[in-house]
Design a protein around this motif. Structure first.
Motif, short mmCIF file in Angstrom:
data_model
loop_
_atom_site.label_atom_id
_atom_site.label_comp_id
_atom_site.label_asym_id
_atom_site.label_seq_id
_atom_site.Cartn_x
_atom_site.Cartn_y
_atom_site.Cartn_z
N LYS A 98 21.24 50.07 -13.95
CA LYS A 98 20.68 49.80 -15.26
C LYS A 98 22.08 48.82 -15.71
O LYS A 98 21.96 47.76 -16.14
N ILE A 99 23.24 49.25 -15.68
CA ILE A 99 24.25 48.51 -16.03
C ILE A 99 24.63 47.12 -15.17
O ILE A 99 25.04 46.23 -15.80
N ARG A 100 24.42 47.50 -13.93
CA ARG A 100 24.67 46.14 -13.17
C ARG A 100 23.35 45.17 -13.40
O ARG A 100 23.51 43.93 -13.54
N GLU A 101 22.40 45.78 -13.85
CA GLU A 101 21.20 44.91 -14.08
C GLU A 101 21.39 44.14 -15.38
O GLU A 101 21.07 42.63 -15.02
N GLU A 102 21.77 44.82 -16.17
CA GLU A 102 21.93 44.07 -17.53
C GLU A 102 23.08 43.27 -17.60
O GLU A 102 23.16 42.19 -18.21
N CYS B 144 24.94 37.34 -17.87
CA CYS B 144 25.28 36.25 -17.07
C CYS B 144 24.59 35.31 -16.82
O CYS B 144 24.94 34.07 -16.99
N ARG B 145 23.19 35.60 -16.58
CA ARG B 145 22.43 34.38 -16.46
C ARG B 145 21.99 33.71 -17.68
O ARG B 145 21.46 32.46 -17.71
N THR B 146 22.10 34.30 -18.92
CA THR B 146 22.02 33.56 -20.10
C THR B 146 22.80 32.63 -20.50
O THR B 146 22.48 31.24 -20.95
N LEU B 147 24.00 32.43 -19.60
CA LEU B 147 24.91 31.38 -19.65
C LEU B 147 24.84 30.51 -18.73
O LEU B 147 24.73 29.42 -18.95
N GLU B 148 24.36 31.15 -17.43
CA GLU B 148 24.24 30.20 -16.27
C GLU B 148 22.94 29.27 -16.34
O GLU B 148 22.77 28.26 -16.04
N GLU B 149 21.77 29.70 -16.91
CA GLU B 149 20.74 29.06 -17.50
C GLU B 149 20.49 28.56 -18.69
O GLU B 149 19.46 28.10 -19.10
N LYS C 22 20.38 31.49 -27.90
CA LYS C 22 21.49 32.57 -28.51
C LYS C 22 20.94 33.82 -28.75
O LYS C 22 21.41 34.89 -28.46
N LEU C 23 19.44 33.86 -29.11
CA LEU C 23 18.86 35.27 -29.47
C LEU C 23 18.71 35.95 -28.14
O LEU C 23 19.01 37.14 -28.02
N ARG C 24 18.59 35.25 -26.89
CA ARG C 24 18.32 36.11 -25.50
C ARG C 24 19.70 36.68 -25.33
O ARG C 24 19.80 37.66 -24.86
N THR C 25 20.86 35.80 -25.59
CA THR C 25 22.19 36.37 -25.11
C THR C 25 22.41 37.54 -25.89
O THR C 25 23.05 38.49 -25.46
N SER C 26 22.08 37.41 -27.14
CA SER C 26 22.52 38.71 -28.02
C SER C 26 21.55 39.83 -27.42
O SER C 26 22.19 40.97 -27.51
N SER C 27 20.37 39.62 -27.25
CA SER C 27 19.60 40.92 -26.72
C SER C 27 19.91 41.53 -25.46
O SER C 27 20.18 42.35 -25.42
#
Length: 280
Positions: free
Chosen positions: A213-217, A222-227, A231-236
């Motif tokens: 789960k840690i690796r998945e999260e 990182c995908r929130t940055l790449e894609e 900001k809400l998605r990144t915070s979540s």
């Protein structure tokens, strides 16, 4: 204004050609003289002037006192509140041990002088009106005489809701409330449980699940940055990663405070220096 480390002075080992510096409060009152040996130089004479100016600009009350609050530099917890005067503040600056003025005994006292649970001061902050002070530091042990981590452990709302219940409930910020809840779930594992275990307990019981789960999260964050997600998605995603990482810390018996302490110790190092120190 914060009193930076460069403004804090300590008695040098060599005291020849030194001048005595006493606070004006001690000279006028003849008690608890704070004597600091300062080697004679233009820089240190200037330091005397700066410290004196600082003390003169604090709004002491008609008894020469102001409120001083001790706060844990890593957890942010408010440890205790007392009063300080010119000598107490000067002693704190010089010794880096949180020192207060006792109104009942009319004397200075350093937190920990009896219990040895000193509060080691890293910085000192004044409020905008210059009439209250924060000692920001690291406690050596419990601050309260009751053995509690801080003197603030009674929730007003708990008392109003149930006056019969006496609880030792620390005033925890969000991060430490989460740590406390995870710790509680860990303690409950040893007792027989009916029904389906909570997600936290499942993670604590299954190390492979926890690591996956840690690796998945971490990947999702990182995908929130790449894609270029919002900001809400990144915070979540960051919240999910932080939660699962804290479960791992609990599994390993590591407190968040220990992690923050390491981060603080790295503040004065460059990334290259820090990596080099790990190898050694």
């Amino acid at each position: 204004m914060a009193v930076s480390n460069s403004y804090c002075f300590r008695p040098p080992k060599v005291i020849s050609r030194c001048t005595l510096f006493k606070s004006s409060y001690a000279l006028n009152n003849g008690c608890h003289n704070v004597v600091c040996f300062i080697k004679r130089s233009d820089r240190q004479v200037n330091l005397e002037e700066k410290v004196g100016l600082l003390l003169d600009n604090i709004k002491w009350d008609d008894k020469g006192l102001t409120v001083a609050i001790a706060q844990n530099i890593d957890t942010g917890a408010v440890l205790m509140q007392g009063f300080t005067n010119r000598d107490a503040l000067l002693t704190t600056i010089s010794s880096r041990k949180a020192t207060f003025y006792s109104r009942s005994r009319s004397a200075l006292w350093t937190k920990g002088e009896t219990s040895m649970n000193f509060i080691n001061v890293s910085d000192i902050f004044l409020d905008c009106d210059r009439d209250s002070i924060i000692y920001l530091g690291k406690p050596d042990g419990p601050t309260c005489h009751t053995g509690s981590e801080t003197c603030y452990y009674t929730s007003v709302y708990d008392v109003l809701n149930n006056p019969q219940v006496e609880e030792n409930k620390l005033a925890l910020t969000t991060l430490y409330s989460l740590e406390s809840t995870i710790s509680q779930r860990k303690n409950e594992i040893s007792f027989s449980q009916n029904g389906k275990p909570s997600w936290t307990k499942r993670l604590l019981l299954d190390e492979k699940l926890l690591c996956s789960k840690i690796r998945e999260e971490a990947d999702e964050l990182c995908r929130t940055l790449e894609e270029n997600e919002d900001k809400l998605r990144t915070s979540s995603e960051a919240a999910d990663l932080l939660y699962h990482a804290m479960v791992l810390l609990a599994n390993r018996g590591v407190k968040v405070e220990e992690v923050l302490q390491i981060l603080r110790q790295r503040f004065s190092q460059s990334g290259i220096e820090e990596k080099r120190s790990r190898k050694s």
